[in-house]
Design an enzyme around this catalytic site. Structure first.
Site, PDB file in Angstrom:
ATOM      1  N   ASP A   1       2.691   4.673  -4.067  1.00  0.00           N
ATOM      2  CA  ASP A   1       1.508   4.641  -4.938  1.00  0.00           C
ATOM      3  C   ASP A   1       0.660   3.444  -4.524  1.00  0.00           C
ATOM      4  O   ASP A   1       1.053   2.294  -4.730  1.00  0.00           O
ATOM      5  CB  ASP A   1       1.998   4.503  -6.393  1.00  0.00           C
ATOM      6  CG  ASP A   1       0.863   4.553  -7.403  1.00  0.00           C
ATOM      7  OD1 ASP A   1      -0.287   4.272  -7.016  1.00  0.00           O
ATOM      8  OD2 ASP A   1       1.150   4.858  -8.573  1.00  0.00           O
ATOM      9  N   HIS A   2      -0.496   3.744  -3.955  1.00  0.00           N
ATOM     10  CA  HIS A   2      -1.306   2.670  -3.380  1.00  0.00           C
ATOM     11  C   HIS A   2      -1.942   1.788  -4.448  1.00  0.00           C
ATOM     12  O   HIS A   2      -2.512   0.742  -4.152  1.00  0.00           O
ATOM     13  CB  HIS A   2      -2.383   3.279  -2.478  1.00  0.00           C
ATOM     14  CG  HIS A   2      -2.848   2.355  -1.392  1.00  0.00           C
ATOM     15  ND1 HIS A   2      -2.515   1.019  -1.332  1.00  0.00           N
ATOM     16  CD2 HIS A   2      -3.614   2.584  -0.302  1.00  0.00           C
ATOM     17  CE1 HIS A   2      -3.067   0.459  -0.274  1.00  0.00           C
ATOM     18  NE2 HIS A   2      -3.744   1.397   0.377  1.00  0.00           N
TER      19      HIS A   2
END
Ligand code: CAO
Length: 428
Positions: free
Chosen positions: A400-401
């Site tokens: 999850d950036h």
């Protein structure tokens, strides 16, 4: 006395429609009980009743467009007296339309005795269940539960302050899915009108299983809400594979699969990189100091994730045994809700299926990363002097950036690769 229940100010949205109605004519409602669900183009919110009494007439239907002061219902006060309008106004302040993100950071339940001070309040994350106890769940969770035919009163919420999370609903739905028929479930896919394919040739159809329907809704949500990036790498598992064979040849009680090694190695690396063992709650990161690892199991009914708890306290033999036991239970449709709950990080192995190269695993929200593993193959690797045959395992880590940056993901992936290449790294 009869009261006309008018739509209060719910936060200035001009385009509101009625998404669901929770009561019917003849029901007794209390002020604050959820009456209906409103939907804008950005969010949904539950509208609580402004009055105590019996619902005499409902003046809206699902799909109706409504605005400030639109008549919602006629409610006859149970005591025969008019409801206190000042109380009504105070209550209405609690029903501002907010986005799901805002909703997530507002876990406080609203009760009749609790007047909220702030004006940007959550609309009701609580509701009184049919069994009488209060359940805490955000509107989208309740919407999901209704679609999956899940009674929220049966769930002990695992979230903050006992709030029911998406994970809780899905785990219960999956358990139910293994024991009941598919008829009760409503597909949660957004249905897009399709062309009539039969105009072009012969077709046949098949219903999704309950598990597939649940996965479908969950995966869609994960994919749409998490900005995924996938980091690819290889691990040289030549020595690991030799060691694994040795262990399996020495005894026949336990089958040491590659998956057991992967789970152990992931747990080791998660301890070094806490952001991978976390969840995102609005603008807050929740770090977990326990290490429960999920693994995807392919079953005839669909994909399930079984969870091995406290992997950091378990040896390889124990992990291998639990993988085998849980995978067997999953395939027999006998996993319990707790077998599927509480995962911090998931491993999805397609290694036994001859999967070539890398793929993009979808993060299993509320987790923030997932490892996808494909089939290892013997490859010519240059060792600095010559090419040598090495057994190389493709690793694909989606993260999850919003919480993990690329540099950190590269370090995590590299550390995992090194841990698998030389198991002694796990001891360090
Ligand atoms: N490379 C090469 N061979 C591999 C391998 C890999 N990465 N992973 C497993 N294998 C081999 C094993 O060594 C085993 O062979 P042996 O019996 O000779 O040892 C064989 O493949 C079968 O392995 P397995 O299935 O018994 O055990 P597993 O631990 O690899 O997998 C389980 C267990 C439950 C994870 C798996 O059966 C499964 O269901 N995987 C599906 C995962 C999935 O669908 N993910 C979703 C992807 S995205 O939708």
């Amino acid at each position: 006395m009869q009261q006309k229940f008018l739509l209060p100010d719910v936060g200035g949205s001009s385009s509101l429609s009625v998404a669901d109605i929770y009561v019917k004519v003849g029901d007794t409602v209390k002020q604050g009980d959820n009456f209906l669900m409103l939907e804008s183009d950005k969010a949904t919110v539950d509208l609580p009743s402004s009055y105590d009494g019996i619902v005499k007439e409902i003046l809206v239907k699902i799909g109706d467009k409504v605005e400030l002061d639109s008549p919602i219902a006629i409610i006859e006060s149970a005591s025969g007296t008019s409801a206190d309008n000042s109380k009504q106004e105070a209550k209405q302040e609690n029903t501002k339309l907010i986005t799901p993100e805002e909703n997530i950071v507002q876990p406080q339940p609203i009760s009749q005795s609790t007047q909220q001070e702030t004006h940007k309040i959550v609309a009701p994350v609580s509701a009184v269940s049919t069994l009488g106890q209060t359940v805490y769940a955000a509107p989208y969770i309740r919407k999901l539960a209704r679609k999956l035919n899940i009674d929220l009163a049966k769930i002990n919420g695992s979230g903050k302050n006992g709030r029911i999370t998406e994970d809780d609903v899905i785990a219960l739905a999956q358990t139910a899915a293994t024991t009941t028929s598919t008829s009760a479930i409503v597909a949660t896919n957004n249905s897009v009108p399709l062309p009539d394919f039969s105009k072009f040739g012969e077709i046949s159809t098949e219903d999704l299983t309950r598990i597939q329907q649940i996965s479908s809704a969950h995966l869609t949500r994960c994919w749409q809400t998490i900005p995924h990036v996938t980091q690819y790498d290889y691990a040289d598992i030549t020595e690991l594979e030799e060691y694994r064979k040795l262990l399996n040849n020495k005894q026949k009680d336990i089958k040491y699969t590659l998956l057991a090694f992967l789970i152990k190695a992931c747990c080791h690396v998660l301890q070094k990189y806490p952001k991978f063992n976390a969840s995102l709650d609005g603008n807050k990161i929740i770090y977990k100091h326990y290490y429960n690892l999920g693994f995807a199991v392919d079953t005839k009914q669909g994909l399930l994730v079984a969870v091995i708890k406290n992997v950091n306290n378990k040896g390889l033999a124990q992990i291998a045994k639990e993988v085998a036991d849980l995978a067997a239970l999953a395939r027999e449709g006998k996993l319990s809700a707790s077998d599927m709950q509480g995962s911090c990080f998931t491993v999805s192995s397609l290694g036994g299926y001859g999967a070539k190269g890398h793929f993009t695993p979808i993060i299993n929200s509320p987790e923030v990363a997932i490892l996808g593993v494909s089939t290892a193959s013997t490859t010519a690797v240059f060792d600095g002097k010559q090419f040598v045959p090495r057994l190389m395992l493709p690793l694909s880590i989606s993260y999850d950036h919003r919480i993990i940056d690329g540099a950190l993901a590269a370090q995590f992936t590299n550390a995992l690769s090194l841990a698998l290449t030389d198991l002694r790294n796990i001891l360090l």
